[in-house]
Design a protein around this motif. Structure first.
Motif, short mmCIF file in Angstrom:
data_model
loop_
_atom_site.label_atom_id
_atom_site.label_comp_id
_atom_site.label_asym_id
_atom_site.label_seq_id
_atom_site.Cartn_x
_atom_site.Cartn_y
_atom_site.Cartn_z
N PRO A 167 0.78 -1.33 0.17
CA PRO A 167 0.00 -0.06 0.03
C PRO A 167 0.77 1.38 0.03
N HIS A 168 1.84 1.08 0.67
CA HIS A 168 2.59 2.71 0.81
C HIS A 168 3.73 2.34 -0.45
N ALA A 169 4.25 1.26 -0.73
CA ALA A 169 5.44 1.23 -1.99
C ALA A 169 4.57 1.68 -3.33
N THR A 170 3.26 1.56 -3.51
CA THR A 170 2.37 2.02 -4.59
C THR A 170 1.62 3.08 -4.35
N ALA A 171 1.98 3.97 -3.47
CA ALA A 171 1.17 5.37 -3.33
C ALA A 171 1.99 6.11 -4.33
N SER A 205 1.91 7.73 5.45
CA SER A 205 1.34 6.53 4.63
C SER A 205 2.34 5.49 5.10
N PHE A 206 3.38 5.82 5.35
CA PHE A 206 4.35 4.47 5.84
C PHE A 206 3.74 4.02 7.30
N ARG A 207 3.38 4.91 8.04
CA ARG A 207 2.77 4.45 9.36
C ARG A 207 1.40 3.80 9.17
N ARG A 208 0.56 4.30 8.42
CA ARG A 208 -0.54 3.28 8.37
C ARG A 208 -0.47 1.97 7.68
N THR A 209 0.52 1.90 6.77
CA THR A 209 0.84 0.50 6.15
C THR A 209 1.64 -0.43 7.31
N GLY A 261 15.27 -5.11 3.72
CA GLY A 261 15.83 -3.92 2.98
C GLY A 261 15.15 -3.74 1.57
N PRO A 262 15.39 -2.51 1.09
CA PRO A 262 14.84 -2.19 0.20
C PRO A 262 15.34 -2.66 -1.39
N GLY A 263 14.24 -3.28 -2.14
CA GLY A 263 14.52 -3.68 -3.42
C GLY A 263 14.77 -2.80 -4.60
N PRO A 264 14.98 -3.19 -5.68
CA PRO A 264 15.44 -2.43 -6.93
C PRO A 264 14.14 -1.17 -7.09
N ALA A 265 12.87 -1.66 -6.96
CA ALA A 265 11.75 -0.85 -7.14
C ALA A 265 11.79 0.38 -6.29
N ASP A 266 11.90 -0.09 -4.86
CA ASP A 266 12.15 0.87 -3.56
C ASP A 266 13.30 1.67 -4.01
#
Length: 200
Positions: free
Chosen positions: A59-63, A82-86, A101-106
């Motif tokens: 939900p946060h990663a696609t905001a 948004s991060f907190r809600r997720t 850890g973050p992925g390439p898309a992140d």
């Protein structure tokens, strides 16, 4: 049974029993398969938890990413909220996320957020540190909030209940005010620099 089904069922199991109680044995029983079948999709529990964390953050990663000309202060608040809600959407969501850890898309999204902040006039180093501080503050806040939910029934009567959302908003405002102050200071420094063309 496919990878997406395994992750979805694992997240439902997380909501039911919590992170400490999750096991591949329980998950296999829930999926009505033999435990070794899970290893077609995940080599070990750590890999499964990583995939769960990535899916839980969707939900946060696609905001929507910030738009050019958008007020950076308003965006910074919305992004952190948004991060907190997720994180709060899943039981032990902050604990699940904290080891990932973050992925390439992140990384691509983070780069675009940073580009927006610097284009808005913020010093790059200050913007980086503010984003990191806001992220860690949010994870820590949710860790405390979710732990407090689990322990609320055991709290002595003389210990006041914490308004976690109000505490989060107050801390977030302090981070934002600090970043805005640094941005204003940097802009003032730029305005007061001597014009090299006018130096004799």
């Amino acid at each position: 049974m496919n990878r997406e089904t395994v992750i979805a069922q694992a997240l439902d199991l997380l909501d039911e029993v919590g992170l400490d109680a999750i096991s591949t044995r329980q998950l296999a029983r829930r999926l009505d398969v033999e435990q070794p079948s899970l290893y077609w999709h995940f080599r070990n529990k750590k890999e499964l938890l990583s995939a769960m964390a990535e899916t839980a953050m969707a939900p946060h990663a696609t905001a929507p990413l910030p738009a050019p000309g958008q007020d950076w202060r308003e965006w910074f608040l919305d992004n952190t909220r948004s991060f907190r809600r997720t994180l709060l959407m899943r039981r032990d969501g902050a604990r699940l996320h904290s080891g990932s850890g973050p992925g390439p898309a992140d990384l691509d999204r983070i780069a675009r957020k940073m580009a927006f902040l610097t284009a808005s006039g913020l010093p790059e180093k200050d913007a980086q540190m503010a984003m990191l501080a806001a992220s860690r503050f949010t994870v820590g806040s949710v860790l405390e909030e979710q732990a407090d939910t689990d322990l609320s029934t055991a709290r002595p009567a003389n210990i006041p209940t914490i308004d976690h959302q109000a505490a989060f908003e107050a801390g977030l405002a302090l981070i934002l005010d600090g970043l805005a102050h640094r941005a204003e200071h940097a802009q003032e420094s730029t305005r007061t620099l001597p014009d090299p063309d006018r130096i004799n």
